[in-house]
Design a protein around this motif. Sequence first.
Motif, PDB file in Angstrom:
ATOM      1  N   ALA A 123      56.033  93.170  90.535  1.00 38.18           N
ATOM      2  CA  ALA A 123      55.115  93.770  90.693  1.00 38.18           C
ATOM      3  C   ALA A 123      55.512  95.298  90.126  1.00 38.18           C
ATOM      4  O   ALA A 123      53.977  95.617  89.762  1.00 38.18           O
ATOM      5  CB  ALA A 123      54.977  94.114  92.282  1.00 38.18           C
ATOM      6  N   ALA A 124      56.017  95.737  90.186  1.00 39.91           N
ATOM      7  CA  ALA A 124      56.829  97.362  89.249  1.00 39.91           C
ATOM      8  C   ALA A 124      56.155  96.984  88.382  1.00 39.91           C
ATOM      9  O   ALA A 124      55.939  97.885  87.664  1.00 39.91           O
ATOM     10  CB  ALA A 124      58.335  97.037  89.779  1.00 39.91           C
ATOM     11  N   ALA A 125      57.175  95.255  87.204  1.00 43.34           N
ATOM     12  CA  ALA A 125      56.705  94.962  86.127  1.00 43.34           C
ATOM     13  C   ALA A 125      55.058  95.091  85.091  1.00 43.34           C
ATOM     14  O   ALA A 125      54.969  95.398  84.041  1.00 43.34           O
ATOM     15  CB  ALA A 125      57.747  93.717  85.664  1.00 43.34           C
ATOM     16  N   ILE A 126      54.732  94.588  86.385  1.00 43.50           N
ATOM     17  CA  ILE A 126      53.015  94.393  85.907  1.00 43.50           C
ATOM     18  C   ILE A 126      52.869  95.500  86.058  1.00 43.50           C
ATOM     19  O   ILE A 126      51.665  95.865  84.564  1.00 43.50           O
ATOM     20  CB  ILE A 126      52.525  93.484  87.100  1.00 43.50           C
ATOM     21  CG1 ILE A 126      52.981  91.355  86.606  1.00 43.50           C
ATOM     22  CG2 ILE A 126      51.260  93.554  86.738  1.00 43.50           C
ATOM     23  CD1 ILE A 126      52.594  90.936  88.140  1.00 43.50           C
ATOM     24  N   ALA A 127      53.375  96.157  86.846  1.00 44.39           N
ATOM     25  CA  ALA A 127      51.766  97.551  87.177  1.00 44.39           C
ATOM     26  C   ALA A 127      52.649  98.312  85.813  1.00 44.39           C
ATOM     27  O   ALA A 127      51.909 100.019  85.396  1.00 44.39           O
ATOM     28  CB  ALA A 127      53.180  98.846  88.414  1.00 44.39           C
ATOM     29  N   VAL A 128      53.696  98.536  85.320  1.00 41.36           N
ATOM     30  CA  VAL A 128      53.831  99.481  84.041  1.00 41.36           C
ATOM     31  C   VAL A 128      53.904  98.596  82.396  1.00 41.36           C
ATOM     32  O   VAL A 128      54.138  98.974  81.193  1.00 41.36           O
ATOM     33  CB  VAL A 128      55.488  99.330  84.351  1.00 41.36           C
ATOM     34  CG1 VAL A 128      55.435 100.894  85.200  1.00 41.36           C
ATOM     35  CG2 VAL A 128      56.299  98.601  83.727  1.00 41.36           C
ATOM     36  N   GLY A 129      53.374  97.099  82.514  1.00 38.14           N
ATOM     37  CA  GLY A 129      53.017  96.735  81.430  1.00 38.14           C
ATOM     38  C   GLY A 129      54.254  95.683  81.451  1.00 38.14           C
ATOM     39  O   GLY A 129      53.928  95.250  79.899  1.00 38.14           O
ATOM     40  N   ALA A 130      55.314  95.966  81.643  1.00 37.53           N
ATOM     41  CA  ALA A 130      56.319  94.957  81.202  1.00 37.53           C
ATOM     42  C   ALA A 130      56.302  93.295  81.344  1.00 37.53           C
ATOM     43  O   ALA A 130      57.259  92.186  80.743  1.00 37.53           O
ATOM     44  CB  ALA A 130      57.780  95.081  81.551  1.00 37.53           C
ATOM     45  N   LEU A 131      55.673  93.382  82.436  1.00 42.18           N
ATOM     46  CA  LEU A 131      55.348  91.389  82.084  1.00 42.18           C
ATOM     47  C   LEU A 131      53.998  91.373  82.838  1.00 42.18           C
ATOM     48  O   LEU A 131      53.391  92.155  83.898  1.00 42.18           O
ATOM     49  CB  LEU A 131      56.248  91.271  83.911  1.00 42.18           C
ATOM     50  CG  LEU A 131      56.257  89.727  84.068  1.00 42.18           C
ATOM     51  CD1 LEU A 131      56.973  89.339  83.027  1.00 42.18           C
ATOM     52  CD2 LEU A 131      57.436  89.447  85.601  1.00 42.18           C
ATOM     53  N   GLY A 132      53.401  89.855  81.919  1.00 46.94           N
ATOM     54  CA  GLY A 132      52.061  89.920  82.377  1.00 46.94           C
ATOM     55  C   GLY A 132      51.972  89.058  83.738  1.00 46.94           C
ATOM     56  O   GLY A 132      52.612  88.735  84.234  1.00 46.94           O
ATOM     57  N   ARG A 133      50.048  89.436  84.425  1.00 46.44           N
ATOM     58  CA  ARG A 133      50.240  89.157  85.755  1.00 46.44           C
ATOM     59  C   ARG A 133      50.347  86.633  85.760  1.00 46.44           C
ATOM     60  O   ARG A 133      50.996  86.385  86.328  1.00 46.44           O
ATOM     61  CB  ARG A 133      48.406  89.081  85.954  1.00 46.44           C
ATOM     62  CG  ARG A 133      48.503  89.308  86.993  1.00 46.44           C
ATOM     63  CD  ARG A 133      46.950  89.774  87.586  1.00 46.44           C
ATOM     64  NE  ARG A 133      47.400  90.928  87.488  1.00 46.44           N
ATOM     65  CZ  ARG A 133      47.689  91.530  87.923  1.00 46.44           C
ATOM     66  NH1 ARG A 133      48.098  91.054  90.190  1.00 46.44           N
ATOM     67  NH2 ARG A 133      47.800  93.198  88.377  1.00 46.44           N
ATOM     68  N   ASP A 134      49.732  86.979  84.137  1.00 41.85           N
ATOM     69  CA  ASP A 134      49.910  84.898  84.619  1.00 41.85           C
ATOM     70  C   ASP A 134      51.661  84.222  84.814  1.00 41.85           C
ATOM     71  O   ASP A 134      52.057  83.167  85.136  1.00 41.85           O
ATOM     72  CB  ASP A 134      49.265  84.238  83.107  1.00 41.85           C
ATOM     73  CG  ASP A 134      47.817  84.394  83.296  1.00 41.85           C
ATOM     74  OD1 ASP A 134      47.802  84.740  84.244  1.00 41.85           O
ATOM     75  OD2 ASP A 134      47.190  84.354  82.584  1.00 41.85           O
ATOM     76  N   GLN A 135      52.312  85.207  83.741  1.00 45.10           N
ATOM     77  CA  GLN A 135      54.358  85.262  83.849  1.00 45.10           C
ATOM     78  C   GLN A 135      54.975  85.067  84.673  1.00 45.10           C
ATOM     79  O   GLN A 135      55.617  84.837  86.373  1.00 45.10           O
ATOM     80  CB  GLN A 135      54.684  86.025  82.791  1.00 45.10           C
ATOM     81  CG  GLN A 135      54.250  85.361  81.649  1.00 45.10           C
ATOM     82  CD  GLN A 135      55.386  86.327  80.283  1.00 45.10           C
ATOM     83  OE1 GLN A 135      55.242  87.678  80.546  1.00 45.10           O
ATOM     84  NE2 GLN A 135      55.373  86.197  79.208  1.00 45.10           N
ATOM     85  N   ALA A 136      53.566  86.577  85.733  1.00 43.68           N
ATOM     86  CA  ALA A 136      54.827  86.840  87.459  1.00 43.68           C
ATOM     87  C   ALA A 136      53.732  85.699  88.002  1.00 43.68           C
ATOM     88  O   ALA A 136      54.881  85.754  89.313  1.00 43.68           O
ATOM     89  CB  ALA A 136      54.063  88.489  87.353  1.00 43.68           C
ATOM     90  N   GLU A 137      53.506  85.891  88.621  1.00 38.26           N
ATOM     91  CA  GLU A 137      52.436  84.192  88.875  1.00 38.26           C
ATOM     92  C   GLU A 137      53.972  83.566  88.742  1.00 38.26           C
ATOM     93  O   GLU A 137      53.893  82.503  90.248  1.00 38.26           O
ATOM     94  CB  GLU A 137      50.659  84.721  89.312  1.00 38.26           C
ATOM     95  CG  GLU A 137      49.950  85.533  89.375  1.00 38.26           C
ATOM     96  CD  GLU A 137      48.372  85.250  89.253  1.00 38.26           C
ATOM     97  OE1 GLU A 137      48.662  84.067  88.782  1.00 38.26           O
ATOM     98  OE2 GLU A 137      47.599  85.801  90.385  1.00 38.26           O
ATOM     99  N   ALA A 138      53.343  82.834  87.136  1.00 33.80           N
ATOM    100  CA  ALA A 138      54.427  81.473  87.949  1.00 33.80           C
ATOM    101  C   ALA A 138      55.360  81.881  88.033  1.00 33.80           C
ATOM    102  O   ALA A 138      56.503  81.239  88.752  1.00 33.80           O
ATOM    103  CB  ALA A 138      54.333  81.139  86.210  1.00 33.80           C
ATOM    104  N   ALA A 139      56.036  82.838  88.204  1.00 34.40           N
ATOM    105  CA  ALA A 139      57.408  83.274  88.258  1.00 34.40           C
ATOM    106  C   ALA A 139      57.519  83.528  89.555  1.00 34.40           C
ATOM    107  O   ALA A 139      58.698  83.057  90.412  1.00 34.40           O
ATOM    108  CB  ALA A 139      58.311  85.045  87.453  1.00 34.40           C
ATOM    109  N   THR A 140      56.387  83.707  90.279  1.00 32.22           N
ATOM    110  CA  THR A 140      56.594  84.304  92.295  1.00 32.22           C
ATOM    111  C   THR A 140      57.315  82.788  92.349  1.00 32.22           C
ATOM    112  O   THR A 140      57.516  82.519  93.346  1.00 32.22           O
ATOM    113  CB  THR A 140      55.985  84.944  92.101  1.00 32.22           C
ATOM    114  OG1 THR A 140      55.524  86.389  91.784  1.00 32.22           O
ATOM    115  CG2 THR A 140      54.838  84.712  94.005  1.00 32.22           C
ATOM    116  N   LEU A 141      56.043  81.714  92.175  1.00 31.60           N
ATOM    117  CA  LEU A 141      55.606  80.195  92.661  1.00 31.60           C
ATOM    118  C   LEU A 141      57.571  79.595  92.518  1.00 31.60           C
ATOM    119  O   LEU A 141      57.859  79.190  93.138  1.00 31.60           O
ATOM    120  CB  LEU A 141      54.725  79.220  91.321  1.00 31.60           C
ATOM    121  CG  LEU A 141      55.112  78.376  92.135  1.00 31.60           C
ATOM    122  CD1 LEU A 141      54.451  77.656  93.523  1.00 31.60           C
ATOM    123  CD2 LEU A 141      53.588  77.609  91.621  1.00 31.60           C
TER     124      LEU A 141
END
Length: 592
Positions: free
Chosen positions: A338-356
Amino acid sequence: MLEALVILLAAAAIAVPLSRRAGFGSVLGYLVAGVAIGPSGLRLVTDVDQITRVSELGVIMLLFLIGLEVRPARLWVMRRAVFGLGSAQVAATAAALAWIAHLGGAPWAGAVVLGVGMAMSSTAIVLPMLGERALLATRAGRDGFAVLLFQDLAFIPLVALVPLLGGAAMPDQLPLLAVAKGAGAIAVILLGGRFLMGPAFRAIGGARTPEVFTTLALLIVAGSAALAGAAGLSPSLGAFMAGVLLSESEYRHELQADIEPFEGLLLGFFFVSVGMSAQVGLLAHQPVAIVLGVAVLLVAKAAVAYALARIARHDRVDAVRFALALPQGSEFSFVLFAAAIAVGALGRDQAEAATLVVALSMMATPLLFAASERLLIPPLRPRKDVRYDTIVTAPTPVIVCGFGRVGQIIGRILRMQGLPFTALEGDPAQLEVVRRFGSDVYFGDPTRPDLLRAAGADKAKLLVVAIDDMEAALRVVDTAQRNFPNLTIISRARNRRHVHLLLDRGITQVVRDTFYSSLKLSELVLRASGIPGKQAQRAVALFAEHDERNLIETHGFYRDEKQLIQSVQQAAEELSGLFEADQRREKEAGPG
């Protein structure tokens, strides 16, 4: 909210017993229950965020209870494992996973976030999983805890560095205010735990006012966590520090008893919330990528952990347990993404897949660990290349397995009565001692059916299991019941759990180590304290009868620690009532 609570409790009440009965532990049951009732399942509960915020208190209370068990001296002894093995695990695993993520197409900034986030392991999963199997005291359990503790310590600095991966400039000077806030919070927790908590408990009258004592205990846990969180530190770290400071307190056991019920329930809700937050729909859209991601995460983390454990000179069994306890992602991974999404270091799609992927790895870990305990660990146990004795004696009606202190007394009494027996002993050192005194004992492993058959188990009437090692004793019982159902088995038991495990196997003729000697010693203490002989005998007999009855009554739920603790407390109250009633009868009967 009340309806959601009913659904949560019902789902847990159904899934957890089924999971435990299948041998996978309670964690997997909670996770599956969350998936079933959450947005990706039946959609019975959809407000995942609210449940997650409340259930995070379970993780905080878990760290507080761990702190109560970790004395400052022990923490100092663990420093090499915490900062040596812990830092090596995080660094090596993060580097390996970041490289794999970059090969998979992620830019380096996002790959580093994924690597660091997935290098973390879940304290809330690992410690209960090891605790259920009594493995926390093993080398694997101790070092696993040390690694998890380092991850807790390292998490906040790692989150603070995430903005740099998003392109933020390095600050020209240290954030002195943030550092001062963190240092101040630590100082308040340390000083408060050292000088204020003890007087506060004494001021309320200690455990004599249970409801106020419980309130103050919860206040300490929640207050320490809130103070650490407000200063930018991990709330669970604040609770852990408070627990360590109170580990030397005379109220430690009362604190543990009061906090554990809340911790167990809220921690279960935490696992349910993890299951609910898993976006299982992604699995249908990207099945290959998600399944491959889970497999890579589990294999890579386990491989790195196994290599580090072997470097740290773990034997193969401990190395496998250490590796397979830590391959999942962590609840901290979600925060880092979540912190990485906020600063643009990680895309939301990548974060959702990584979370799963992280959530599925949490579900897979209890399955993998349970499977390894059944299939992988037994063949890895070291086997000594020894040559056992050839048994040439004629079959006897009694076989004694284990000829240590207990077995020798049994053997001497059997000889006095002229009853022939065959004695088996698997410890070469013990065998040498008893043979020096003229005892005729055979060297062999009584867990082997061929040795029991050679000793005449197919013709004997009675098998006496006098081995002092609980696991070995249970293996002897299993072997005898499987191969020689004609044998009547009488067994020594190390403790109450050993008795319950024997009762599971239908063995009812059981004697606990030290039980009768403790009763006799208690009687001597009572007499030396001025209590008349008959009264002392009666008190000891009353206790023995009540304790044996309670042992049988708790057999039905001995695997449920919370219910067992409650039963023990109720039994203590019942026993006090029995003593008081017995004393009243004695007074009414009068002298003579």
